[in-house]
Each structure stands twice: as structure tokens, then as C-alpha cells.
Design an enzyme around this catalytic site. Structure first.
Site, PDB file in Angstrom:
ATOM      1  N   ASN A  91      91.200  80.283  13.741  1.00  0.00           N
ATOM      2  CA  ASN A  91      90.720  79.018  14.333  1.00  0.00           C
ATOM      3  C   ASN A  91      91.667  77.864  14.061  1.00  0.00           C
ATOM      4  O   ASN A  91      91.290  76.824  13.520  1.00  0.00           O
ATOM      5  CB  ASN A  91      89.302  78.692  13.859  1.00  0.00           C
ATOM      6  CG  ASN A  91      89.200  78.463  12.360  1.00  0.00           C
ATOM      7  OD1 ASN A  91      90.047  78.922  11.601  1.00  0.00           O
ATOM      8  ND2 ASN A  91      88.179  77.750  11.947  1.00  0.00           N
ATOM      9  N   HIS A 178      81.486  86.191  12.271  1.00  0.00           N
ATOM     10  CA  HIS A 178      80.810  85.055  11.641  1.00  0.00           C
ATOM     11  C   HIS A 178      79.390  85.071  12.210  1.00  0.00           C
ATOM     12  O   HIS A 178      79.160  84.625  13.333  1.00  0.00           O
ATOM     13  CB  HIS A 178      81.564  83.764  11.989  1.00  0.00           C
ATOM     14  CG  HIS A 178      80.876  82.508  11.578  1.00  0.00           C
ATOM     15  ND1 HIS A 178      81.420  81.617  10.683  1.00  0.00           N
ATOM     16  CD2 HIS A 178      79.692  81.973  11.956  1.00  0.00           C
ATOM     17  CE1 HIS A 178      80.591  80.593  10.530  1.00  0.00           C
ATOM     18  NE2 HIS A 178      79.538  80.787  11.291  1.00  0.00           N
ATOM     19  N   ASP A 304      87.062  82.544   2.045  1.00  0.00           N
ATOM     20  CA  ASP A 304      86.748  81.520   3.056  1.00  0.00           C
ATOM     21  C   ASP A 304      87.353  80.173   2.636  1.00  0.00           C
ATOM     22  O   ASP A 304      86.764  79.113   2.849  1.00  0.00           O
ATOM     23  CB  ASP A 304      85.240  81.395   3.298  1.00  0.00           C
ATOM     24  CG  ASP A 304      84.921  80.664   4.604  1.00  0.00           C
ATOM     25  OD1 ASP A 304      85.863  80.344   5.363  1.00  0.00           O
ATOM     26  OD2 ASP A 304      83.732  80.407   4.868  1.00  0.00           O
TER      27      ASP A 304
END
Ligand SMILES: [Zn+2]
Length: 430
Positions: A91, A178, A304
Site C-alpha cells: 500500500n 486483511h 505490521d
């Protein structure tokens, strides 16, 4: 000529002390070794040797948000945390949805040289959830992508998810989901429960995660393709994954360090440092996540690591960005929650933070290897007796959004070696 290291008396995976000779990128000898000419000797008495850690879930932010992190600064943080490989999430801006972008990230990782960077490819074009990205071209690229994820967003369209799972089978890839049902989490600010009602913040219910995981397990079973569940955060999710494994379905899962140690109670402070997606959950969830990691239901710890510049966190709760740093503190949090608590051995840490994530990411030919003669010299030396107080100004990351500021955590990474070259020595970048 590269430096040759003789590591003396390291406790390999927490077992009996032995010596390791690192030469020409491999572990050239091991056992009880005499002096070897021309080596740099490292006294590793009292230190644990683990295979270099592998992160399946790192946000390096480059290209596009170089004010938050770059491939160079993020991989410096990774090396200091004991990692020799990270999977860089897609992303970015532009999104890593083409062979060109994943190759760019892969090259930046090689140039920086602090650890191996394996780009994750987006599942859908622009993470828009509408059509599949060029999965095959990314797999065939120099970056050799094997993990695909729209992380930050959920692939919520069941038909697209099915097609992605079918597509990646051609190269034994994996779709990392996700898991967040978007309609159930509109405007969500924290875990849904009694506390969200008291604080007046819109809740992110456990069922929004669990519903997607349940659906995806069935899709993975139907397509006989590999599903990896990102950052599992609820007790119910652990139960679903346990069921999937009992059926023999090709499903793996990860948990973040912060979901192993922090609870929603911290949100009472309204300090956006604790705002993360999925949100911090209850103490009962934390307990279930620890148990799931200990018994192997959850395969891996993944950070993360989500750097954000100060201005994106220094604002009111509702406006703040979601995410927290993780690379430089992951091993300490795992030591505190899993090892020092008696739930897991150091061999278990090696399995969940190196061996299994390397296998999930399809890099097990280079990472997560046994610390044995002839294997690549990717390893980390940890001092389990050390204690340190986290100081966000001393982190290598460009951002400072650590939730552990001022906390004392156990353990310290003393040295990290990537193919026999020290990336960290004496706790500092080499
Ligand atoms: Zn995510």
C-alpha cells in the site's frame, strides 16, 4: 574480502553453548572450535543465537511517503530488531501492483543492504478491490513476488478473492488477507464493546474480522490454494483458524507483537498512539492470541510496522492515522509475553519469527534455516538478560509512533548477520 567471524559460546536456540564460524556468507563450521586465524572473535557467552528473523508484514512507505519511512531507514530498523528479511507491504503510492513498482522496492532493498526486502504485490489494481492486479507479472519479475495482499484494505469481494486464490496457485503464491468486513466497520475507531460505548467511539466488532476469516477459510478449502490471515486480533479468529487446521486446509496466520501485549484499556487515554487497525482488543483476546501462538495455531509473529509522521498522530483521536512501529521492539515484546511468561521456548521463537514466516513467504531456501554447517549465515544474537527503556528518539525509523515509549522491555539484539556480514554489532548498526 569479507570479514570472518568466530562466535564463541552462543546458546543456539536457547540450548547448549557452541561456537559458530561465519565465513564466505555461510556457517562454515560449528561445535567446539579452537582459535581460527584471521577471525574477529565475538564472545557470545549468555547470548541466544536464533536464525535471522523474517517479517511477513512491514510497511516501508517508499515510494510515496518517504517522510514517514524509506526502504533504507525501515530496513535499518529491521536489522536493529534482529531481522534479516522483511516483506514490504503493497500500500505505497504508487501502489505496488505492477512488476515495475515491486522491482523498484526490491532494488532499493538491495542497495540499502541492511536486510533482504521481499515486496508484497497488491491483489487488486490500486487496492481498489475491483479487478486483479498483474499477479503473474509480479511473480515473474526480478522481485519474484509470492505474497499478495491489499493490506490496509480487505479483499471483500468474494468472487475476486476466489479468483486471486486460484491465480496464485500457478506459482504456489499466497494471498495475505486483511480481514475486515468494510460495512461492519464503517467509521470504526476502536474495539466494539462496553468500553467503546463508555468512550463514545464507534466500535470495530470482532465479527467483522471473524466473518471474513470464516469465508476465506472456505474459499481456500474450495480452491485448495494458500490463504494467510494477517494480524489476527480476536479469540474467535484463533478458534476459526484452529478449526481450519484441524481440517487440513491450507491456512496460516500471524499475530502482531502489540496484539500480544496491549489491550483496549489504553484507549481510555485517547492517545492516538494506541490507534491501530485491527484495534487493540480485550485481555481475553490477548490471552487467546498468546495461547494460539504457543500451540502453533498462529504460525507467525509479524510486526505490521506502520510508521507515521508526528503530524498524522499528534491530533485528536478520530483524525489520527492508524498504526504503530514494531520492528525494533518485536523481539522484546515476544520475550516478555511468550518466553519470560513460560508459554514458549526460544526454539519456539525461532520457529514463529523465522522458520514459519520464511516458509509462508516462500523464502525458506535462504531464511529460517537451521544454524548448521553449510547454511546461510543469517542469524541474530540476543541478550535475554538485558533490559532497556524504549526511547522513541533513539529509534532508526524515520517515525516515532511507538506505543512502548518509556516502557522497560526485556532483551536486546546484540548482533545481526546477513549472509555472514554484520548489519548490527554491539547493538548498533555496523
Ligand atoms: Zn492490515
Amino acid at each position: 574480502m569479507s570479514t570472518t567471524y568466530l562466535i564463541k559460546n552462543a546458546s543456539v536456540l536457547g540450548g547448549d553453548p557452541q561456537d559458530l564460524l561465519l565465513r564466505d556468507g555461510i556457517i562454515a563450521d560449528a561445535g567446539a572450535l579452537g582459535p581460527v586465524a584471521g577471525t574477529v572473535v565475538i564472545d557470545a557467552g549468555g547470548l541466544i543465537a536464533l536464525p535471522g528473523l523474517v517479517d511477513l508484514h512491514t510497511h516501508l512507505r517508499e515510494p510515496g511517503r518517504e517522510d514517514a519511512e524509506t526502504v533504507d531507514t525501515g530496513t535499518r530498523a529491521a536489522a536493529l530488531g534482529g531481522f534479516t528479511a522483511v516483506h514490504a507491504m503493497a500500500n505505497t503510492d504508487p501502489v505496488a501492483d505492477t512488476a515495475g513498482v515491486v522491482e523498484q522496492v526490491w532494488r532499493l532493498g538491495r542497495e540499502a543492504g541492511h536486510c533482504d526486502v521481499f515486496p508484497v504485490g497488491a491483489v487488486t489494481v490500486g487496492l481498489a478491490g475491483e479487478r486483479l492486479a498483474e499477479l503473474g507479472a509480479m511473480a515473474d519479475s526480478a522481485a519474484r513476488v509470492r505474497v499478495f495482499s491489499d493490506d490496509g484494505k480487505c479483499v471483500s469481494d468474494a468472487n475476486l478473492m476466489r479468483r486471486a486464490l486460484e491465480y496464485v496457485k500457478a506459482f504456489d503464491g499466497v494471498v495475505a488477507q486483511h480481514a475486515q468486513e468494510p460495512r461492519l466497520t464503517e467509521g470504526a475507531q476502536m474495539n466494539e464493546g462496553e468500553l467503546s460505548g463508555i468512550l463514545g467511539l464507534t466500535g470495530w466488532p470482532a465479527v467483522a474480522e471473524e466473518a471474513v476469516i470464516a469465508r476465506d477459510i472456505l474459499l481456500a478449502a474450495h480452491t485448495k490454494s494458500r490463504l494467510h490471515v494477517c494480524h489476527v486480533s480476536t479469540a474467535g479468529s484463533v478458534e476459526l483458524i484452529r478449526w481450519a487446521k484441524s481440517k487440513g486446509y491450507p491456512v496460516t496466520a500471524e499475530v502482531t507483537p502489540h496484539h500480544l501485549i496491549l489491550t483496549e484499556d489504553l484507549v481510555k487515554s485517547y492517545d492516538p498512539i494506541y490507534k491501530v487497525n485491527p484495534p487493540l482488543r480485550t485481555a481475553a483476546d490477548v490471552e487467546a492470541l498468546r495461547a494460539g501462538l504457543a500451540d502453533g495455531t498462529i504460525d507467525a509473529v509479524a510486526t505490521d510496522h506502520a510508521p507515521h509522521p508526528q503530524e498524522d498522530k499528534d491530533c485528536e483521536w478520530a483524525a489520527a492515522a492508524m498504526g504503530m512501529l514494531g520492528l525494533e521492539t518485536a523481539l522484546s515484546v515476544v520475550q516478555q509475553t511468550m518466553v519470560d511468561s513460560g508459554l514458549m521456548s526460544w526454539a519456539g521463537v525461532a520457529d514463529r519469527m523465522s522458520v514459519r514466516p520464511a516458509a509462508i513467504g516462500q523464502v525458506e531456501d535462504r531464511h529460517g534455516r537451521p544454524l548448521a554447517i553449510g547454511e546461510p549465515a543469517n542469524l541474530v544474537l540476543v541478550d535475554p538478560a538485558a533490559k532497556r527503556t524504549v526511547d522513541r528518539t533513539g529509534l532508526a525509523s524515520l517515525s516515532q509512533n511507538t506505543p512502548y515509549q518509556g516502557m522497560e522491555l526485556p532483551g536486546a539484539v546484540v548482533a545481526t548477520f546477513l549472509r555472514g556480514t554484520a548489519t548490527v554489532l554491539d547493538g548498533k548498526l555496523a
